[in-house]
Each structure stands twice: as C-alpha cells, then as structure tokens.
Design an enzyme around this catalytic site. Structure first.
Site, PDB file in Angstrom:
ATOM      1  N   ASN A  71      77.725-111.926  61.771  1.00  0.00           N
ATOM      2  CA  ASN A  71      76.391-111.979  62.358  1.00  0.00           C
ATOM      3  C   ASN A  71      75.385-111.623  61.279  1.00  0.00           C
ATOM      4  OD1 ASN A  71      76.786-112.384  65.427  1.00  0.00           O
ATOM      5  ND2 ASN A  71      78.288-110.805  64.885  1.00  0.00           N
ATOM      6  N   GLU A  72      74.834-112.652  60.645  1.00  0.00           N
ATOM      7  CA  GLU A  72      73.960-112.472  59.505  1.00  0.00           C
ATOM      8  C   GLU A  72      72.558-112.033  59.953  1.00  0.00           C
ATOM      9  OE1 GLU A  72      75.568-112.326  56.994  1.00  0.00           O
ATOM     10  OE2 GLU A  72      76.576-114.132  56.312  1.00  0.00           O
ATOM     11  N   PRO A  73      71.734-111.533  59.007  1.00  0.00           N
ATOM     12  CA  PRO A  73      70.356-111.171  59.354  1.00  0.00           C
ATOM     13  C   PRO A  73      69.667-112.308  60.107  1.00  0.00           C
ATOM     14  CG  PRO A  73      70.851-110.447  57.133  1.00  0.00           C
ATOM     15  CD  PRO A  73      72.037-111.237  57.579  1.00  0.00           C
ATOM     16  N   SER A  99      70.363-112.619  63.435  1.00  0.00           N
ATOM     17  CA  SER A  99      71.169-112.778  64.649  1.00  0.00           C
ATOM     18  C   SER A  99      70.537-112.021  65.813  1.00  0.00           C
ATOM     19  CB  SER A  99      72.594-112.269  64.414  1.00  0.00           C
ATOM     20  OG  SER A  99      73.253-113.049  63.446  1.00  0.00           O
TER      21      SER A  99
END
Length: 650
Positions: A174-176, A178
């Site tokens: 869950n990357e920045p 998300s």
C-alpha cells in the site's frame, strides 16, 4: 568541570521533581536490544495464539509478511515446531502481497520465499496457506482480489497480522496515496519500493512495476496487528508513522486508528523517536556527560546557533530547564560541551608522538602502532575512511587491511565477461595454449545466455568476479602505500552463496577473523559500524569482529588495543556520539577520490545502486563535507571534510 557547579539545592530539585512521563507516541511501541530478541518475543506471541486456538478447536488465522524483517520470527517458529512440538495444523495464513506479473516459481516470488523460509519446515497443510497469485491473467485480477478478501472474511478475519514497513511508509504494498478503506487490489509500485527491490532482481529494470496487495482496509480489520522494523534506515519513517499525523502519504500512520496494534522495534529503528532522540522531553534523565552532550548539540542545531552562543532562554524554551537548574548558567555548560567536541578533532588518528594526549582521542604511545582495518567489502576501507587510512600510512604506522568478503555479487555480468574475454584474447594474441581458459570462456557464454533474474552465478563466474574485486582492492592499497603482505583477503565463508541471501556467520568465519587479529596483534582496530541494515553484510561482518575480539580479549596484546568504528558511505554518526573526527584538506579529499576510482567495477552505475544515484565517491565526499559543516555550525573550526569514528569498549 561540572562537578563544582552542583549544589545541594540543585540536587534536591532533581530528587523532588515529579516524573514527567510524557509521550509523543500515538501507537504502542516496544523497543528491544536486538532484532533477534524482538523476533523471539513476537514468535512466542504467535505461538501462544496458535496453541490457544488449538485448545478451543479453532483455526488461528495469520496474516504474514515477507522480506528480511520477519525472517527471524519464522526461524523461531520453526525452532518451536521442531523442538517444542508446536503444530501448525490449525493455522490458516494469508500473505500480504505479491509482485505482478510474476510466476509463482520465480526466484523472487513471495510464494517461493514463504515455502523456503517457513512453510516447508512446519506441518501446515498446503491448502491452508494463501498467497496472491502473481501470474493471474489481467482480466481476472479484480475477481482474484475480491475472492482473496472474501476468503479472509469467511474465516472470521485475521487474528494476527504481521507487518513490515517500507522506507516510504508503505504497509504491504500500500504505497503513499493509498486510501484507509482500500481492499486487496492491483497497485503500481512507488519508485522507492522498486529501488529497494532492485537487489533481488539484479537491476531496477527487472523489478515489476505492479503488485497485488492486501488493502489498508483489509489490514485494519485484523484483530491484532504487529509491525516490525529493524535498523536505522527505517528510523525516520518510523518516527513519522508513530509520532506524526495520520496521512495517506505515510500509509503506516493509518495504524494509529487501530485499537490493538503494536510497533516492535530494535534500538536502531527507534533512534529518531523523541524518547530516544530527546529523552529529557519525555521523562527525567540522568545528566551524565553523554546525555549533556546529546542535549546541547541538539539544542544548538535546533535553534541554529553555535554552542557558545546558547543562552539561558534557549535552554528554558526547549525543555532543558532541569539541566540549567542543576548546573547553573548556560555559559558554563556551553564551554564544557564545546571543549568536549573540540577534543574529538585530531589530525593524528594513530596518536601524536611526544605530545600530551590528555585531551586527544588517541593515545600517544606507542608512537608507531600496528593498525588493522577491517573492510566488509573490497572498497569500504577507502570509501568510508580513506583519508584516515592515508594519514595512518603517511604518519608511519604499520597498517594492514583485511577484506572480509570477496564482494563478488556486486560485479555486473558484462564486466566479468569482459575480463574472461580478455584472458581468451590474451592467450590467442601470445599463442598460449590454455584449454581450461577456453572452457571457462565457453561455459560463461553458455551460462549468461540462459541466466535468470536472481539466479546464482556459476562457481567459475563467481570466482572471476571475486578476482576483479581483489585486483581493485590491491590497486587501492598500492595507491595508499601498502605492500602485498599488508593486504589480507579473508573470503569469509558465510558470504559465498552466490546470491543476495547469505548464510549465517559461523564458527569458521570467527576463527578466520580471530587468527588474523592474533597474527598482527594490533594496537588499533578499525571496523565498519554501519547498522543501517541489521541483516546486511556490514552488520554481519561487525558481529564477526566483535565475536573474535571477545575470544581474544584476555590476550596481553589486546589490553593495549583500541577499537574504532566507522560508518559507510550513506550516513554518519550522530554528532554527540563522535569520539574522533579526522579532518581532511581539499587535496586529501581529492586523493581519497582517486583511491575510490581504483574500484572501476563499482563506478558508472553499480549492481546495487539503491535509490541513491550518486556514485560512491560522491556519497563519501558529501557525507564527509556534511560532518565538517556540522562541526562548523556548532562553532568549531571550519574544515573541508571530516571522517568520524566511535570507540567501542570491549
């Protein structure tokens, strides 16, 4: 000295003052002395859950993570299965993520990782572990993700979710950006995540651009969440996640909203938390030399003033009123701390002969010392302490360098093939009949044509890469002024796997290191104290040095041996920890650069470049200049650059 400033009233203030017990942390956090101890504690919590569920006749539903961070947790679970009878028959597991697209049997697949590091060593039923399928056809991805979340829900949700954290704050993938309610889905990977994964895939170009990940919303439904983080590289993002605001730009900060979450850290990962960085703001502290130095240097940097210009008001307004009350005026504290810092600076890292060494970091005698520099890779000596290395040689000390590993995996395939081809062409040019060289050439061609990403090199190719690194190290040593008998290539066995994944350091490694120390009988030992990655080669090599010294410490010559730790190319010791700072002139900086240039295989883009596009000489110079600027900012003399060291007391 401070002792004369202490009075009875001040002591009573310290004794009677109530404990502050202030916390800046928004998530329950446990800090352990080592990653190993922390991992054991987490593994035992998981084991207790499994056994409790067994007694009730229920499934224990685990959410599992991959990567180096949870490996010791899995090692402890395997140990308990083998030696304590812990059964996993009632365990259902769901892994967080998987690269996409990626075949399930690829070297880098998380299915393969979990089998090799846990599942193949315990009695879990194959039908009971679930990992996203990285080879799902694109048209079925959405359905696959929905089915994954549905299956988790059918088992009543995850009882215990194990997490790591990325340098950009991601949990799972869950990357920045998300959303807090995001489900399991296909996501595009952030560039930092891909950079960090490059070493697994050989080059950045081979890292998949997407991944399937359990969503933040799915993770947040877990009944219990434990996030693990080791090493100082994670310390900045850990502080943001624990003490900062909840933000989509640091997905781990969403965990502040969970009612049963815990961050489990080692000391290095916790280093930037307020209770570690500025403990006087969270609780009462003992104002010893180290704590005073830490507080005053941080204060000066915070208010952007030289130490000697700090005022009573600066102390009072920045949480240091207790220090001021105990020890009197700011002026007296400032002078003492300034002197401490000044006494760390020396142009004589081996000690200055015939000089008063009362306030010098190194002793004057013996005037000519035997020095042993341990270099984890064949270039860490010149990159990390090249200026000091040169000073020690120029000032007449007997300097030895021990290269602990071959460094062969850091040589690109095409670079190795160029050397193999050179030998073949050389033999042809001079009419040298050498069937073995011809065979090595043919084998290399055949191997490289079929080599897969992450596949270990053949033994011959690995040897060629090691020869390349060894030749570059020899060239550097000759450049600095060493003869061949002062160069030692240990080729520690733990490293020689041909892959990123190394064997644990063991008895054979310890004996090799100890034998060299015993042979040289050094007055000084320099070793890489870079703890950025607790599973990395630097840390493992340091553990080997420490163990060897532990075994030798009762020898007579060890009673006169001092151990100095240096950092790598990326980071420096905190200013309050530095005990010896060796300044460099512009000419010395340039000479160090030329020494680094001798490592041609590590120039112009290296195998493990990471997220930093600078070459090693640039990283080293930027770090050394930053250290000098820091000293200057605190009000000390201005130098072109500095290398810094911390003494390890054994």
């Amino acid at each position: 000295m401070f002792d004369v400033l202490i009075n009875i009233d001040a002591i009573m203030i310290e004794v009677l003052a109530p404990r502050k017990l202030v916390t800046y942390e928004k998530i329950p956090t446990s800090i352990y002395g080592s990653a190993a101890k922390a991992s054991q504690a987490v593994a035992h919590e998981i084991a207790d859950l499994i056994k409790n569920k067994q007694q009730k006749g229920e499934f224990a539903v685990l959410g599992l993570a991959t990567g180096s961070t949870p490996k010791k947790v899995y090692e402890e679970l395997i140990r308990m299965h083998r030696h304590e009878g812990l059964s996993f028959k009632n365990v259902i597991s769901f892994n967080l993520d998987e690269y996409y697209p990626l075949a399930h049997n690829a070297m880098q697949s998380y299915r393969r990782f979990m089998k090799e590091n846990l599942f193949d060593h315990i009695d879990i039923d194959e039908s009971n572990y679930n990992i996203p399928h990285g080879d799902t056809v694109a048209e079925l991805i959405k359905m696959h993700c929905e089915d994954y979340d549905r299956k988790i829900a059918e088992y009543g949700g995850i009882d215990f979710q194990l997490l790591g954290i990325g340098r950009n704050g991601h949990i799972g993938f869950n990357e920045p950006g998300s959303h807090v309610s995001s489900p399991t889905r296909l996501i595009t990977l952030d560039s930092i995540t891909r950079f960090d994964a490059a070493y697994e895939f050989g080059t950045m170009a081979n890292v998949p651009r997407k991944a399937i990940t359990m969503g933040v919303g799915t993770i947040m439904k877990s009944k219990r969440i434990v996030l693990l983080a080791w090493g100082e590289r994670k310390s900045d993002i850990i502080k943001q996640a624990i003490e900062g605001p909840v933000t989509e730009f640091v997905p781990a900060s969403y965990l502040q909203g969970h009612n049963n979450v815990e961050f489990v850290l080692d000391e290095a990962a916790a280093a930037q938390l307020t209770r570690k960085k500025a403990p006087w703001l969270t609780d009462d502290v003992t104002w010893n030399t180290n704590m005073i130095k830490k507080a005053v240097t941080l204060l000066a940097l915070t208010v952007n003033k030289p130490i000697l210009k700090l005022t009573n008001n600066d102390y009072n307004q920045n949480g240091l009123s207790n220090l001021l009350a105990l020890y009197g005026k700011a002026y007296d504290i400032n002078i003492e701390v300034f002197n401490w810092l000044q006494h760390t600076i020396t142009g004589w890292p081996g000690g200055k002969p015939n000089a008063d060494d009362t306030y010098r970091p190194e002793r004057a005698e013996p005037a000519k010392k035997r020095v042993l520099i341990f270099s984890p890779h064949p270039d860490d000596d010149i990159i990390s302490m090249g200026g000091t290395f040169q000073r020690l040689v120029d000032q007449g000390h007997e300097v030895h360098v021990a290269y602990q590993t071959s460094g062969n995996i850091a040589v690109a395939d095409d670079e190795a093939f160029r050397f193999i081809e050179f030998v073949k062409d050389h033999n042809e040019q001079f009419k040298i009949q050498d069937a073995e060289s011809e065979q090595i050439y043919n084998d290399a061609v055949a191997f490289l044509q079929t080599k897969k990403n992450g596949e270990p090199d053949s033994a011959a190719l690995r040897s060629v890469k090691g020869i390349i690194r060894r030749g570059e190290a020899k060239n550097t040593c000759r450049f600095v002024g060493l003869s061949s008998h002062q160069m030692h290539f240990l080729n520690l066995p733990f490293y020689e796997t041909g892959t990123i994944e190394k064997n644990p350091i063991g008895e054979e490694d310890f004996k090799i290191i100890a034998a060299l120390i015993d042979e040289i009988k050094p007055h000084q030992i320099y070793a890489a104290g870079d703890l950025a990655d607790p599973h990395g080669t630097h840390k493992v090599c340091l553990d080997g040095v420490f163990e060897a010294i532990k075994r030798l410490k009762n020898k007579d010559y060890m009673k006169d041996c001092w151990v100095w730790l240096y950092k790598g190319a990326w980071a420096e010791w905190d200013i309050d920890l530095i005990e010896m700072a060796v300044p460099m002139s512009p000419d010395q900086v340039l000479k160090k650069r030329h020494g680094i240039f001798k490592h041609q295989s590590q120039k112009d883009g290296v195998v493990f470049q990471g997220s930093d596009s600078r070459e090693f000489w640039q990283r080293a110079e930027d770090r050394n200049r930053a250290t000098a600027e820091l000293y200057n900012q605190l009000g000390l003399a201005e130098y072109e650059a500095m290398e810094a060291f911390v003494r390890w007391q054994f």
